[in-house]
Design an enzyme around this catalytic site. Structure first.
Site, PDB file in Angstrom:
ATOM      1  CD  GLU A  25       5.193  -5.360 -10.351  1.00  0.00           C
ATOM      2  OE1 GLU A  25       4.064  -5.856 -10.480  1.00  0.00           O
ATOM      3  OE2 GLU A  25       5.514  -4.603  -9.419  1.00  0.00           O
TER       4      GLU A  25
ATOM      5  CB  SER B  10       4.415  -3.690  -2.165  1.00  0.00           C
ATOM      6  OG  SER B  10       4.411  -2.425  -2.783  1.00  0.00           O
ATOM      7  CB  ALA B  11       4.213  -0.590   1.588  1.00  0.00           C
TER       8      ALA B  11
ATOM      9  N   GLY C 276       0.853  -1.174   0.000  1.00  0.00           N
ATOM     10  CA  GLY C 276       0.000   0.000   0.000  1.00  0.00           C
ATOM     11  C   GLY C 276       0.889   1.224   0.000  1.00  0.00           C
TER      12      GLY C 276
ATOM     13  CG  HIS D 197       6.041  -2.300  -7.167  1.00  0.00           C
ATOM     14  ND1 HIS D 197       5.119  -3.300  -7.408  1.00  0.00           N
ATOM     15  CD2 HIS D 197       5.814  -1.883  -5.892  1.00  0.00           C
ATOM     16  CE1 HIS D 197       4.373  -3.476  -6.327  1.00  0.00           C
ATOM     17  NE2 HIS D 197       4.784  -2.639  -5.394  1.00  0.00           N
TER      18      HIS D 197
END
Length: 239
Positions: free
Chosen positions: A194, A122-123, A89, A159
Site C-alpha cells: 500500500e 489495484s485491479a 475493484g 496490496h
C-alpha cells in the site's frame, strides 16, 4: 518502446481520500499535454457512481474524464483516447469486461505502439501485466482467459501484505506467490505494498511512493526494494 505506465498499488491510502496519496504523481505522469482521460470503471458493479468518483477527482487535478461505459463504441473510444486510467475493484470482473468489449488488444496497441499514457490502480494494475494469476480477488465471474493486457513482462501483486500483518497471518501473500512459482514457466511477481507504485517509461522502471516493494522470482530468494529503486531489469531481463 513508447510505453508510459503508472501502476499504483491502491487508490485509497489509510487516512486520505481517493487517489490523494498519488495525486502529484498523476499530474507529473499525464502532464499538461493530456486534457481528457478515458476511464475504465469495469471492475465495479456501479459504473456510474465509480465514474463520478474518478471524474470529480481528476477535475481537481485539471483533467476531464470520459468513461468508456458511457460511449456507444468502446473500441473507438480507446482509439481516440489521449490517456487511459483503469480503476480498481474485482480483477476477474474487469478482465472479463475488457474481453467482452474487445479492448485488450486495442489498449495494448495504443499504449505500446502509440505511446499514450496508461494508469492503473489495484485491479487496473493487475490487468496491465502478463496475467491476473496473482490477483487477490475472488473469481466472481469467469473471463475467457487469465492472460491480461501484457504491457510489462511480469506480474504484480497489489496490496501486498507481509506475513506478520493481522489480515495475512493464515495465508500470507508470500506463501501464495511461492505456490504460484511452484508451477513451471511462471514470471516474477512484484509485490507492491500500500502506498507504492511503479513508473514505467520505455524500458526504464522506477519504484515510487512511500513503501518498499518485494520481488519474487521462481527458484530465487525474495528481494526488497526501496522507493526510488531502478527496476528496469524487470522489463529487459528474461525472467
Amino acid at each position: 518502446m513508447k510505453r508510459r505506465l503508472l501502476l499504483v498499488s491502491n487508490s485509497t491510502l489509510h487516512g486520505g481520500g481517493y487517489l490523494q496519496h498519488c495525486q502529484q504523481n498523476i499530474q507529473d505522469f499525464f502532464g499538461k499535454d493530456v486534457k481528457r482521460i478515458l476511464f475504465v470503471p469495469y471492475a465495479l458493479h456501479d459504473r456510474d457512481a465509480y465514474t463520478k468518483t474518478a471524474r470529480d477527482k481528476f477535475k481537481t487535478l485539471g483533467y476531464e474524464v470520459d468513461s468508456v461505459h458511457e460511449t456507444p463504441d468502446p473500441v473507438d473510444a480507446v482509439r481516440k483516447a489521449e490517456g487511459i486510467f483503469i480503476g480498481g475493484g474485482n480483477t476477474f470482473r474487469l478482465l472479463k469486461a475488457l474481453y467482452d468489449n474487445k479492448l485488450v488488444t486495442e489498449i495494448r496497441k495504443r499504449v505500446l505502439q502509440d505511446g499514450i499514457p496508461y494508469m492503473g490502480s489495484s485491479a487496473g494494475t493487475n490487468v496491465s501485466t502478463i496475467s491476473i494469476n496473482t490477483t487477490n480477488d475472488m473469481p466472481i465471474v469467469y473471463p475467457p482467459t487469465f492472460a491480461a493486457i501484457g504491457l510489462v513482462p511480469f506480474n504484480i501483486n497489489p496490496h501486498y501484505l507481509d506475513a506478520d500483518t493481522f489480515f495475512s497471518y493464515k495465508n500470507p501473500k508470500s506463501m501464495l506467490i511461492t505456490q504460484y512459482h511452484e508451477e513451471s514457466d511462471t514470471p516474477c511477481v512484484l509485490g507492491l505494498r500500500e502506498g507504492s507504485m511503479l513508473l514505467v517509461e520505455g524500458n526504464k522502471a522506477t519504484l515510487l511512493g512511500s513503501t518498499k516493494a518485494r520481488l519474487f522470482q521462481r527458484g530465487k530468494q525474495t528481494t526488497e526494494y526501496e522507493p526510488g529503486s531502478d527496476l528496469s531489469f524487470l522489463l529487459t531481463d528474461v525472467q
